[in-house]
Design a protein around this motif. Structure first.
Motif, PDB file in Angstrom:
ATOM      1  N   HIS A 112     -59.029 -43.378 -19.270  1.00  0.00           N
ATOM      2  CA  HIS A 112     -59.972 -44.470 -19.253  1.00  0.00           C
ATOM      3  C   HIS A 112     -61.267 -44.169 -19.226  1.00  0.00           C
ATOM      4  O   HIS A 112     -61.840 -43.921 -18.394  1.00  0.00           O
ATOM      5  CB  HIS A 112     -59.415 -45.486 -17.913  1.00  0.00           C
ATOM      6  CG  HIS A 112     -59.875 -46.778 -18.027  1.00  0.00           C
ATOM      7  ND1 HIS A 112     -59.499 -47.631 -16.860  1.00  0.00           N
ATOM      8  CD2 HIS A 112     -60.904 -47.446 -18.747  1.00  0.00           C
ATOM      9  CE1 HIS A 112     -60.372 -48.893 -17.141  1.00  0.00           C
ATOM     10  NE2 HIS A 112     -60.963 -48.586 -18.431  1.00  0.00           N
ATOM     11  N   GLU A 114     -58.407 -50.768 -24.297  1.00  0.00           N
ATOM     12  CA  GLU A 114     -58.089 -51.285 -22.807  1.00  0.00           C
ATOM     13  C   GLU A 114     -57.910 -52.758 -23.160  1.00  0.00           C
ATOM     14  O   GLU A 114     -58.873 -53.622 -23.394  1.00  0.00           O
ATOM     15  CB  GLU A 114     -59.065 -51.076 -21.967  1.00  0.00           C
ATOM     16  CG  GLU A 114     -59.061 -51.947 -20.624  1.00  0.00           C
ATOM     17  CD  GLU A 114     -60.116 -51.802 -19.836  1.00  0.00           C
ATOM     18  OE1 GLU A 114     -59.931 -52.152 -18.299  1.00  0.00           O
ATOM     19  OE2 GLU A 114     -61.208 -51.377 -20.043  1.00  0.00           O
ATOM     20  N   LEU A 149     -52.776 -49.387 -22.015  1.00  0.00           N
ATOM     21  CA  LEU A 149     -53.625 -49.596 -20.621  1.00  0.00           C
ATOM     22  C   LEU A 149     -53.774 -51.306 -20.873  1.00  0.00           C
ATOM     23  O   LEU A 149     -54.453 -51.750 -21.917  1.00  0.00           O
ATOM     24  CB  LEU A 149     -55.104 -48.739 -21.025  1.00  0.00           C
ATOM     25  CG  LEU A 149     -55.892 -49.038 -19.892  1.00  0.00           C
ATOM     26  CD1 LEU A 149     -55.177 -48.441 -18.422  1.00  0.00           C
ATOM     27  CD2 LEU A 149     -57.098 -48.220 -20.001  1.00  0.00           C
ATOM     28  N   GLU A 183     -55.636 -54.960 -18.814  1.00  0.00           N
ATOM     29  CA  GLU A 183     -56.373 -55.418 -17.867  1.00  0.00           C
ATOM     30  C   GLU A 183     -56.206 -56.834 -17.721  1.00  0.00           C
ATOM     31  O   GLU A 183     -55.702 -57.306 -18.671  1.00  0.00           O
ATOM     32  CB  GLU A 183     -57.914 -55.058 -17.828  1.00  0.00           C
ATOM     33  CG  GLU A 183     -58.528 -55.656 -19.123  1.00  0.00           C
ATOM     34  CD  GLU A 183     -60.179 -55.190 -18.972  1.00  0.00           C
ATOM     35  OE1 GLU A 183     -60.716 -55.105 -17.916  1.00  0.00           O
ATOM     36  OE2 GLU A 183     -60.721 -55.407 -20.242  1.00  0.00           O
ATOM     37  N   ALA A 207     -55.036 -51.305 -15.340  1.00  0.00           N
ATOM     38  CA  ALA A 207     -56.272 -50.479 -15.112  1.00  0.00           C
ATOM     39  C   ALA A 207     -56.800 -51.148 -13.964  1.00  0.00           C
ATOM     40  O   ALA A 207     -56.571 -52.426 -13.572  1.00  0.00           O
ATOM     41  CB  ALA A 207     -57.055 -50.878 -16.448  1.00  0.00           C
ATOM     42  N   ASN A 218     -59.321 -46.320 -10.734  1.00  0.00           N
ATOM     43  CA  ASN A 218     -60.578 -45.967 -11.163  1.00  0.00           C
ATOM     44  C   ASN A 218     -61.118 -45.114 -10.102  1.00  0.00           C
ATOM     45  O   ASN A 218     -61.312 -45.313  -8.875  1.00  0.00           O
ATOM     46  CB  ASN A 218     -61.532 -47.065 -11.119  1.00  0.00           C
ATOM     47  CG  ASN A 218     -61.543 -47.728 -12.439  1.00  0.00           C
ATOM     48  OD1 ASN A 218     -60.641 -47.513 -13.424  1.00  0.00           O
ATOM     49  ND2 ASN A 218     -62.703 -48.577 -12.963  1.00  0.00           N
ATOM     50  N   ASP A 265     -63.068 -44.676 -16.089  1.00  0.00           N
ATOM     51  CA  ASP A 265     -63.703 -45.806 -16.526  1.00  0.00           C
ATOM     52  C   ASP A 265     -65.393 -45.868 -16.648  1.00  0.00           C
ATOM     53  O   ASP A 265     -66.060 -46.497 -16.475  1.00  0.00           O
ATOM     54  CB  ASP A 265     -63.533 -46.963 -15.207  1.00  0.00           C
ATOM     55  CG  ASP A 265     -63.661 -48.405 -16.326  1.00  0.00           C
ATOM     56  OD1 ASP A 265     -63.850 -48.531 -17.432  1.00  0.00           O
ATOM     57  OD2 ASP A 265     -63.459 -49.354 -15.355  1.00  0.00           O
TER      58      ASP A 265
END
Length: 246
Positions: free
Chosen positions: A22, A98, A123, A125, A152, A180, A211
């Motif tokens: 990520h 993402e 991935l 979010e 995420a 993260n 990230d």
């Protein structure tokens, strides 16, 4: 300072063949690296930490970051060529995305236009203000299509903090969690760190990612170089290597 909290060199934190899954390293495509020089500078910093494999993940977010699979792959090719030109032949980088779980993502899913981290893993979010009203349906549709959702930074969704049973519901619904690593630093605030530590303690994470968006993030990552963090994250590092190596 106890032995458990003993500082180590930053490149001792990450195991050989670690894969960061990520990051926002592609040039000029979202709120990460601004241009190719910025991309290279960030990668060089992470390379100095011993990280040489990247599955970088630009945002695909409605009309804010309207990145298509084609534009993402164009930027990937540009960055790969620049790394090769500069002699970084031992760096491996590929781009996925993402995905914000919104209406645009649902359309992409319907059209089979998804860039996976690798294999079946996608991935995803959600908004930091609230979960999608149709979250259960989106997660179901992801899995119907044969993918596995990797959520995420679940620790950053403050609306779940007061009811940890909601996290278990997400796992029961087929989500895997990605920590993260920056959540273990002051980057997002004490409440995020506290939540990340609890999710770690309860074994709810499967993967970890940086990230990384900019140099401040990379600088903060250096503060995590200690035995305690290494012990906590080693199982996640190993999962990354197992599932996402090139």
């Amino acid at each position: 300072m106890g032995l458990f909290n003993k500082k180590i060199n930053i490149n001792e934190l990450y195991p050989v063949n670690y894969v960061d899954i990520h990051s926002h390293l592609l040039p000029g495509i979202d709120d990460g690296a601004k241009d190719i020089e910025d991309s290279i500078a960030l990668i060089e910093k992470l390379y100095a930490f011993g990280i040489k494999q990247f599955r970088t993940t630009p945002h695909v977010l409605g009309d804010v970051w309207e990145n298509s699979s084609a534009t993402i792959k164009e930027k990937e090719a540009l960055l790969q060529a620049e790394l090769k030109e500069r002699g970084y032949h031992d760096i491996q980088i590929s781009a996925s995305a993402e995905y914000m779980m919104d209406n645009n993502f649902s359309k992409l899913l319907t059209n089979d236009d998804i860039l996976t981290l690798k294999g079946k893993y996608v991935l995803v979010e959600m908004s930091f203000f609230n979960a999608p009203f149709n979250l259960d349906d989106i997660l179901f549709q992801i899995q119907i299509k044969g993918y596995t959702p990797v959520l995420a930074h679940p620790e950053r969704y403050a609306f779940y903090h007061k009811d940890f049973s909601e996290y278990q519901k997400l796992i029961d619904a087929g989500c895997l969690f990605q920590l993260n690593i920056l959540s273990l630093t002051p980057q997002y605030g004490k409440e995020i760190t506290k939540t990340a530590q609890r999710l770690l303690k309860e074994g709810m994470y499967t993967f970890v990612g940086s990230d990384t968006h900019h140099k401040r993030h990379v600088k903060l990552m250096e503060t995590l170089a200690n035995q305690k963090t290494k012990k906590l994250l080693t199982p996640l590092f190993e999962n990354n290597i197992k599932e996402f190596s090139f």
